[in-house]
Design a protein around this motif. Structure first.
Motif, PDB file in Angstrom:
ATOM      1  N   VAL A  14       8.032  -7.538   0.007  1.00 17.99           N
ATOM      2  CA  VAL A  14       8.570  -6.967   1.156  1.00 17.99           C
ATOM      3  C   VAL A  14       8.284  -6.425   1.993  1.00 17.99           C
ATOM      4  O   VAL A  14       8.281  -6.574   2.846  1.00 17.99           O
ATOM      5  CB  VAL A  14      10.228  -6.785   0.663  1.00 17.99           C
ATOM      6  CG1 VAL A  14      10.400  -5.610   1.590  1.00 17.99           C
ATOM      7  CG2 VAL A  14      10.820  -7.387  -0.580  1.00 17.99           C
ATOM      8  N   GLY A  15       6.965  -5.420   1.781  1.00 15.50           N
ATOM      9  CA  GLY A  15       6.580  -4.995   2.339  1.00 15.50           C
ATOM     10  C   GLY A  15       5.307  -5.384   3.708  1.00 15.50           C
ATOM     11  O   GLY A  15       5.397  -5.506   4.370  1.00 15.50           O
ATOM     12  N   GLU A  16       4.637  -6.495   2.531  1.00 11.50           N
ATOM     13  CA  GLU A  16       3.606  -7.175   2.773  1.00 11.50           C
ATOM     14  C   GLU A  16       4.162  -8.210   4.023  1.00 11.50           C
ATOM     15  O   GLU A  16       3.741  -8.608   5.086  1.00 11.50           O
ATOM     16  CB  GLU A  16       2.430  -7.833   2.304  1.00 11.50           C
ATOM     17  CG  GLU A  16       1.612  -6.938   1.118  1.00 11.50           C
ATOM     18  CD  GLU A  16       0.566  -6.582   2.281  1.00 11.50           C
ATOM     19  OE1 GLU A  16      -0.289  -7.635   2.523  1.00 11.50           O
ATOM     20  OE2 GLU A  16       0.381  -5.742   3.157  1.00 11.50           O
ATOM     21  N   GLY A  17       5.847  -8.611   3.506  1.00  8.93           N
ATOM     22  CA  GLY A  17       5.889  -9.397   4.302  1.00  8.93           C
ATOM     23  C   GLY A  17       6.419  -8.960   5.444  1.00  8.93           C
ATOM     24  O   GLY A  17       6.422  -9.874   6.879  1.00  8.93           O
TER      25      GLY A  17
ATOM     26  N   TRP B 229      15.289   0.156  -3.275  1.00 10.43           N
ATOM     27  CA  TRP B 229      13.538   0.191  -3.200  1.00 10.43           C
ATOM     28  C   TRP B 229      13.480  -0.290  -1.646  1.00 10.43           C
ATOM     29  O   TRP B 229      12.133   0.036  -1.382  1.00 10.43           O
ATOM     30  CB  TRP B 229      12.427   0.214  -4.438  1.00 10.43           C
ATOM     31  CG  TRP B 229      10.996  -0.332  -4.068  1.00 10.43           C
ATOM     32  CD1 TRP B 229      10.544  -1.034  -4.490  1.00 10.43           C
ATOM     33  CD2 TRP B 229      10.142   0.694  -4.222  1.00 10.43           C
ATOM     34  NE1 TRP B 229       9.100  -1.023  -4.287  1.00 10.43           N
ATOM     35  CE2 TRP B 229       9.287   0.071  -3.867  1.00 10.43           C
ATOM     36  CE3 TRP B 229      10.135   2.331  -3.999  1.00 10.43           C
ATOM     37  CZ2 TRP B 229       8.213   0.768  -4.584  1.00 10.43           C
ATOM     38  CZ3 TRP B 229       9.407   2.668  -4.021  1.00 10.43           C
ATOM     39  CH2 TRP B 229       8.248   2.274  -3.798  1.00 10.43           C
ATOM     40  N   GLY B 230      14.093  -1.375  -1.853  1.00 10.45           N
ATOM     41  CA  GLY B 230      13.187  -2.604  -1.348  1.00 10.45           C
ATOM     42  C   GLY B 230      13.380  -1.639   0.466  1.00 10.45           C
ATOM     43  O   GLY B 230      12.591  -1.526   1.783  1.00 10.45           O
ATOM     44  N   ARG B 231      14.845  -1.396   0.381  1.00 12.78           N
ATOM     45  CA  ARG B 231      15.171  -0.365   1.546  1.00 12.78           C
ATOM     46  C   ARG B 231      14.858   0.789   2.156  1.00 12.78           C
ATOM     47  O   ARG B 231      14.815   1.114   3.378  1.00 12.78           O
ATOM     48  CB  ARG B 231      17.111   0.324   1.710  1.00 12.78           C
ATOM     49  CG  ARG B 231      17.628  -0.627   2.037  1.00 12.78           C
ATOM     50  CD  ARG B 231      19.335  -0.598   1.627  1.00 12.78           C
ATOM     51  NE  ARG B 231      19.710  -1.779  -0.058  1.00 12.78           N
ATOM     52  CZ  ARG B 231      20.675  -1.820  -0.176  1.00 12.78           C
ATOM     53  NH1 ARG B 231      20.965  -0.419  -0.682  1.00 12.78           N
ATOM     54  NH2 ARG B 231      20.873  -2.947  -1.056  1.00 12.78           N
ATOM     55  N   ARG B 232      14.380   1.396   1.032  1.00 14.16           N
ATOM     56  CA  ARG B 232      13.017   2.513   0.979  1.00 14.16           C
ATOM     57  C   ARG B 232      11.789   2.055   2.211  1.00 14.16           C
ATOM     58  O   ARG B 232      11.106   2.628   3.175  1.00 14.16           O
ATOM     59  CB  ARG B 232      13.037   3.286  -0.003  1.00 14.16           C
ATOM     60  CG  ARG B 232      11.980   3.862  -0.102  1.00 14.16           C
ATOM     61  CD  ARG B 232      12.350   5.177  -1.132  1.00 14.16           C
ATOM     62  NE  ARG B 232      11.129   6.298  -0.874  1.00 14.16           N
ATOM     63  CZ  ARG B 232      10.002   6.293  -1.519  1.00 14.16           C
ATOM     64  NH1 ARG B 232      11.094   6.027  -3.134  1.00 14.16           N
ATOM     65  NH2 ARG B 232       9.238   6.889  -2.119  1.00 14.16           N
ATOM     66  N   LEU B 233      11.641   0.952   1.428  1.00 14.68           N
ATOM     67  CA  LEU B 233       9.754   0.306   2.248  1.00 14.68           C
ATOM     68  C   LEU B 233       9.988   0.390   3.761  1.00 14.68           C
ATOM     69  O   LEU B 233       9.082   0.597   4.087  1.00 14.68           O
ATOM     70  CB  LEU B 233       9.701  -1.064   1.659  1.00 14.68           C
ATOM     71  CG  LEU B 233       9.172  -0.675  -0.098  1.00 14.68           C
ATOM     72  CD1 LEU B 233       8.656  -1.975  -0.815  1.00 14.68           C
ATOM     73  CD2 LEU B 233       7.883  -0.572  -0.385  1.00 14.68           C
ATOM     74  N   VAL B 234      11.315  -0.668   3.842  1.00 14.14           N
ATOM     75  CA  VAL B 234      11.413  -1.603   5.514  1.00 14.14           C
ATOM     76  C   VAL B 234      11.718   0.439   6.298  1.00 14.14           C
ATOM     77  O   VAL B 234      11.052   0.651   7.163  1.00 14.14           O
ATOM     78  CB  VAL B 234      12.805  -1.630   5.292  1.00 14.14           C
ATOM     79  CG1 VAL B 234      12.970  -2.292   6.883  1.00 14.14           C
ATOM     80  CG2 VAL B 234      12.274  -3.327   4.551  1.00 14.14           C
ATOM     81  N   GLY B 235      12.538   0.937   5.922  1.00 16.27           N
ATOM     82  CA  GLY B 235      12.217   2.662   6.438  1.00 16.27           C
ATOM     83  C   GLY B 235      11.372   3.611   6.728  1.00 16.27           C
ATOM     84  O   GLY B 235      10.999   3.699   7.212  1.00 16.27           O
ATOM     85  N   GLU B 236       9.977   3.501   5.801  1.00 16.68           N
ATOM     86  CA  GLU B 236       9.144   3.522   5.627  1.00 16.68           C
ATOM     87  C   GLU B 236       7.904   2.714   6.788  1.00 16.68           C
ATOM     88  O   GLU B 236       7.342   3.398   7.326  1.00 16.68           O
ATOM     89  CB  GLU B 236       8.093   3.590   4.587  1.00 16.68           C
ATOM     90  CG  GLU B 236       8.857   5.302   3.038  1.00 16.68           C
ATOM     91  CD  GLU B 236       8.560   6.348   3.878  1.00 16.68           C
ATOM     92  OE1 GLU B 236       8.002   6.290   5.207  1.00 16.68           O
ATOM     93  OE2 GLU B 236       9.594   7.211   3.324  1.00 16.68           O
ATOM     94  N   ALA B 237       8.003   2.290   6.721  1.00 14.70           N
ATOM     95  CA  ALA B 237       7.471   0.917   7.371  1.00 14.70           C
ATOM     96  C   ALA B 237       7.525   1.561   8.633  1.00 14.70           C
ATOM     97  O   ALA B 237       7.135   1.249   9.776  1.00 14.70           O
ATOM     98  CB  ALA B 237       7.700  -1.047   7.540  1.00 14.70           C
TER      99      ALA B 237
END
Lengths: 234, 234
Positions: free
Chosen positions: B114-117, B172-180
Motif C-alpha cells: 500500500v505504501g509503495e503502491g 494500518w493502511g489508513r495510517r500509512l496513507v495519512g503519513e505518506a
C-alpha cells in the motif's frame, strides 16, 4: 566438470549413503549463514554515518543474498528443500547474532570482517574434504573480498580519527571469536552429518587429530592476521 | 532513443536552467525511497514467520537495492553526486518510516504494497511531465510487480486464517496513507524544484489545478483498489 557447472552437477555416483546428508548440512549451514549476514549488513547499513557508507554496506548485504541464492539453488538441484537444509542451523546461528548484536556501525564492520572471516576460513577448510563440484561452489561463494576491503578501510579510518576506539574494538573482536567457537561447538555436537565431513565416516576418510590441530592453528593465525589488518590486537 | 539507453542519455539540449535541478530532485527522492525500502524489507524479512517467507522478502529487498543502483548511476551520469541528490529527502522519508514502523511482518507486507503502491503511482504521474529518457528510467524502476503479488498473497492468506486481522490491517493502511500524504506535502513545500515538475516553471508547462485534482482522484482510486485486493476496506 568446471566450477561453472558445479551448481547443477550431481554428487559423485560412488558417494556412500550418508554423503548427501553431509553435503546438505554443509550447504544448509552456509546458506543460513549468508541469509543472516544479509540481515546483519542491512541493519549495519542503517547505522552507517553517511549515505555513501549506507549504500555501500547495503550493496554488501545484497552480495550475501546472491550467495544465499546460489546455495539454495544448489540444494534444490540435489533434491533438498533449502528451508529443510537450513532449519537445523537456525538456533546456533541466531544465538551467535543475538549475542553479538553490534552497538554501532564500526562494531558491525569488525563483525563483518572478523566474524565472517573466521567462518569463511572454517568452511574453506571443510571444503577440502568434499567432492570437487561441491568444493568449487563453496569456494565461489567464499571468494569475494569486497566486504573485507570496505570494512578494513572503514575501521582503520575511524581508529586514525579516535585512537581510543582500538581498545573497545579489540575486545569486541575477542568476544566475536568466543561466541563463534561456542556456537560452532554446539553445531559440531548436534550435527553428526556435518561433523562427519571433518572427522570422516565409514567409507569416507576425514582429518586425523593432528590435522585437526593444524587446522585450528591455521584458523587462529588467520584471525590474528585479520585483527592486525584492522589495527587491533587479537 | 529507447528506454535501454535512458540511463546514459543527456537531458534534452533545450532544457531550461532549472530542469536539471528538477530531475535531480525527482531521481534523488526516488533513490532514497528505494534505499529505505531496501532497509524496511530487510527488517520485514527478519520478522517473517518461516525461512521461505524470510528469503522471499529478502529477495524483494535486494530488488529495491538494484533500483537504487540504477537511479544512482543515472544521477552520476548527469554529473550529480547521488548522496547530494538524496540528502534533501532524508528527513521526510525517514520521518515516514519512523512513524510507520511495522509491529509485525503482516503490517510490513501491507506497508510494502500500500505504501509503495501509492508512492509509485505518484512518481508515475510525475513522470508524465519529464523528458522521455527520464520517464523511461522512472517507469523501468517502478515496473516490477513481484513485491505486490507476494504481499497480496501473504496478507490474504493470513486474513483467511484469522478474520480479526482485517480490522487492524485496514486501520494500518489508513495510517500509512495519512503519513505518506503528510510527508509528501512537506516535500512539496520544501522542494520547489521537485514541485515545479508538477506545477510548472517558466518555460516548462505543468498541470493546471483541474488536472492536479484528477491526479489526486486517480491516486485515491488506485489506493482503494489496492486495499480491496488485500481484502481490506480503505
Amino acid at each position: 566438470m568446471t566450477s561453472a557447472d558445479a551448481s547443477a552437477a550431481p554428487l559423485p555416483p560412488d558417494s556412500e549413503p550418508g554423503y548427501l546428508a553431509a553435503v546438505t548440512d554443509l550447504l544448509g549451514a552456509l546458506a543460513y549463514g549468508e541469509l543472516c549476514a544479509f540481515s546483519q549488513l542491512a541493519k549495519d547499513a542503517e547505522l552507517a554515518p553517511t549515505l555513501r557508507h549506507k549504500s555501500a554496506i547495503a550493496q554488501l548485504a545484497a552480495h550475501e543474498l546472491r550467495n544465499f541464492t546460489v546455495l539454495s539453488e544448489r540444494l534444490a538441484s540435489l533434491g533438498v528443500e533449502p528451508e529443510t537444509a537450513m532449519e537445523p542451523f537456525v538456533p546456533a546461528v541466531d544465538a551467535f547474532h543475538e549475542r553479538t548484536a553490534p552497538s554501532d556501525w564500526l562494531e558491525g564492520m569488525v563483525k563483518a570482517y572478523v566474524g565472517e572471516g573466521i567462518a569463511q576460513d572454517f568452511y574453506r577448510e571443510v571444503s577440502t574434504y568434499v567432492d570437487a563440484d561441491t568444493r568449487a561452489l563453496v569456494l565461489q561463494v567464499l571468494e569475494d573480498d569486497s566486504q573485507a576491503d570496505f570494512a578494513v578501510t572503514a575501521v582503520r579510518e575511524a581508529i586514525a580519527e579516535d585512537h581510543r576506539l582500538a581498545g573497545r574494538l579489540a575486545l569486541w573482536g575477542r568476544r566475536l571469536v568466543g561466541e563463534a567457537i561456542t556456537q560452532a561447538q554446539r553445531v559440531g555436537v548436534e550435527r553428526d552429518a556435518l561433523a562427519s565431513i571433518l572427522v570422516g565416516a565409514p567409507g569416507r576418510p576425514g582429518a586425523d587429530l593432528a590435522e585437526l590441530g593444524r587446522m585450528f592453528a591455521r584458523l587462529t593465525d588467520e584471525h590474528t592476521r585479520r585483527m592486525e589488518r584492522l589495527g587491533l590486537s587479537a
